[in-house]
Write a protein that holds these residues in place. Structure first.
Motif, PDB file in Angstrom:
ATOM      1  N   GLU A 174     -10.616  -1.684  32.398  1.00 55.37           N
ATOM      2  CA  GLU A 174      -9.748  -1.559  31.228  1.00 55.37           C
ATOM      3  C   GLU A 174     -10.498  -1.852  29.929  1.00 55.37           C
ATOM      4  N   LYS A 175     -11.294  -2.915  29.934  1.00 55.35           N
ATOM      5  CA  LYS A 175     -11.922  -3.363  28.698  1.00 55.35           C
ATOM      6  C   LYS A 175     -13.190  -2.586  28.348  1.00 55.35           C
ATOM      7  N   PHE A 176     -13.972  -2.219  29.389  1.00 53.54           N
ATOM      8  CA  PHE A 176     -15.301  -1.706  29.110  1.00 53.54           C
ATOM      9  C   PHE A 176     -15.508  -0.229  29.443  1.00 53.54           C
ATOM     10  N   TRP A 177     -14.953   0.225  30.569  1.00 53.11           N
ATOM     11  CA  TRP A 177     -15.348   1.537  31.058  1.00 53.11           C
ATOM     12  C   TRP A 177     -14.157   2.439  31.355  1.00 53.11           C
ATOM     13  N   LYS A 178     -13.220   2.445  30.460  1.00 46.01           N
ATOM     14  CA  LYS A 178     -12.014   3.245  30.660  1.00 46.01           C
ATOM     15  C   LYS A 178     -12.340   4.720  30.824  1.00 46.01           C
ATOM     16  N   GLU A 179     -13.292   5.200  30.047  1.00 46.46           N
ATOM     17  CA  GLU A 179     -13.672   6.612  30.106  1.00 46.46           C
ATOM     18  C   GLU A 179     -15.047   6.792  30.743  1.00 46.46           C
TER      19      GLU A 179
END
Length: 302
Positions: A174-179
């Motif tokens: 959620e915080k770092f690698w959503k995409e």
């Protein structure tokens, strides 16, 4: 890099650094100031064959992986996956934790389709991220609960840890690698490695599900990328420190252990499912890599 030292567990590394610690092979969590009592500290360059997650609440230094160096500061979180060349330097260290774990633990206790749900775990290099105190506190609550459970005597502690780790990975996602797309960047060799890791995981999901009976060999993974097997093997070995056959063997054993622990399939059926033409071949292969027969492993892990 031929003389680069490879460590299969965190305890192997710290024993070599004359900072001995005890750890279980599949999962461990440590409070780093208990290990590194003298600052500053600089590690040698080494190759790690385990997953590691580091949470620096209060400290500073640098972290180097695959020739890229990143600063660490209060609120920094970073991780590496197996096969990476890395080193670290700590200038100050007042509050930090490290979690190490194996793929077998990830698949058995965290999520059966771990790389499908969290593809960033297949990445070559993921830069550290530094969060403001309020956001870092969300992770701190999780890893401190994991630390507490790890030192408990609950018969369910690894199931509890596995579920807490799912939440931790979801927060990282959620915080770092959503995409995040693990194939998107990097040089050609890095893309070859990333493609191979994804293909390896995909193929073994098919084997474990009974969707195919053919176990890929080195040439199959090479031809998938339109590469000569010799060139493909050179890239994988030079980038990860492990030959393709070692990657395949470790994946085979991890899947076999998971099936032995989590299904009622016989050892013979598991062998066939993983592409072995004869039960004796599977038994010999499993014993060679684990030191015990499949049935003995099942008895000791149920």
């Amino acid at each position: 890099m031929s003389d680069l030292i490879v460590y299969n567990t965190l305890s192997d590394l710290y024993r070599a650094l004359d900072l001995p610690i005890e750890q279980e092979i599949d999962f461990t969590i440590h409070y780093l100031p208990n290990i590194h009592k003298t600052m500053p500290y600089k590690s040698p360059t080494f190759r790690a064959n385990y997953y590691s997650f580091v949470f620096v609440k209060d400290g500073s230094g640098t972290y180097t992986t695959d020739e890229q160096t990143f600063p660490t500061a209060p609120g920094t979180i970073y991780f590496t996956n197996p096969g990476h060349i890395k080193a670290f330097e700590m200038k100050t260290l007042n509050d930090a934790y490290i979690i190490t774990l194996t793929e077998a633990f990830l698949k058995e206790q965290v999520h059966p389709d771990i790389f499908e749900e969290f593809p960033f775990l297949l990445a070559e290099t993921v830069p550290p991220n530094t969060l403001p105190p309020a956001e870092f506190a969300e992770f701190e609550n999780l890893y401190l609960q994991i630390y507490k459970e790890y030192h408990s005597h609950s018969p369910y502690k690894y199931r509890i840890i596995g579920n807490l780790f799912v939440v931790l990975l979801l927060k990282i996602k959620e915080k770092f690698w959503k995409e995040f797309d693990p194939i998107a960047e990097g040089d050609r060799n890095s893309q070859i490695v990333k493609h191979f890791k994804r293909s390896l995981e995909k193929h073994y999901r098919k084997l474990a599900a009974g969707d195919t009976k053919y176990a890929f060999q080195v040439q199959d993974y090479a031809y998938e990328q339109n590469l000569h097997p010799n060139y493909f093997s050179h890239v994988i070995k030079s980038k990860t420190g492990k030959p393709v056959n070692t990657w395949i063997a470790e994946k085979t054993i991890a899947e076999a252990q998971s099936l032995l622990k989590n299904t009622k399939l016989t050892a013979k059926e598991i062998g066939y499912q993983l592409g072995f033409s004869e039960p004796t071949h599977f038994n010999s292969y499993f014993k060679k890599h684990t030191g015990m027969t499949p049935n003995t492993y099942r008895k000791e892990n149920i």
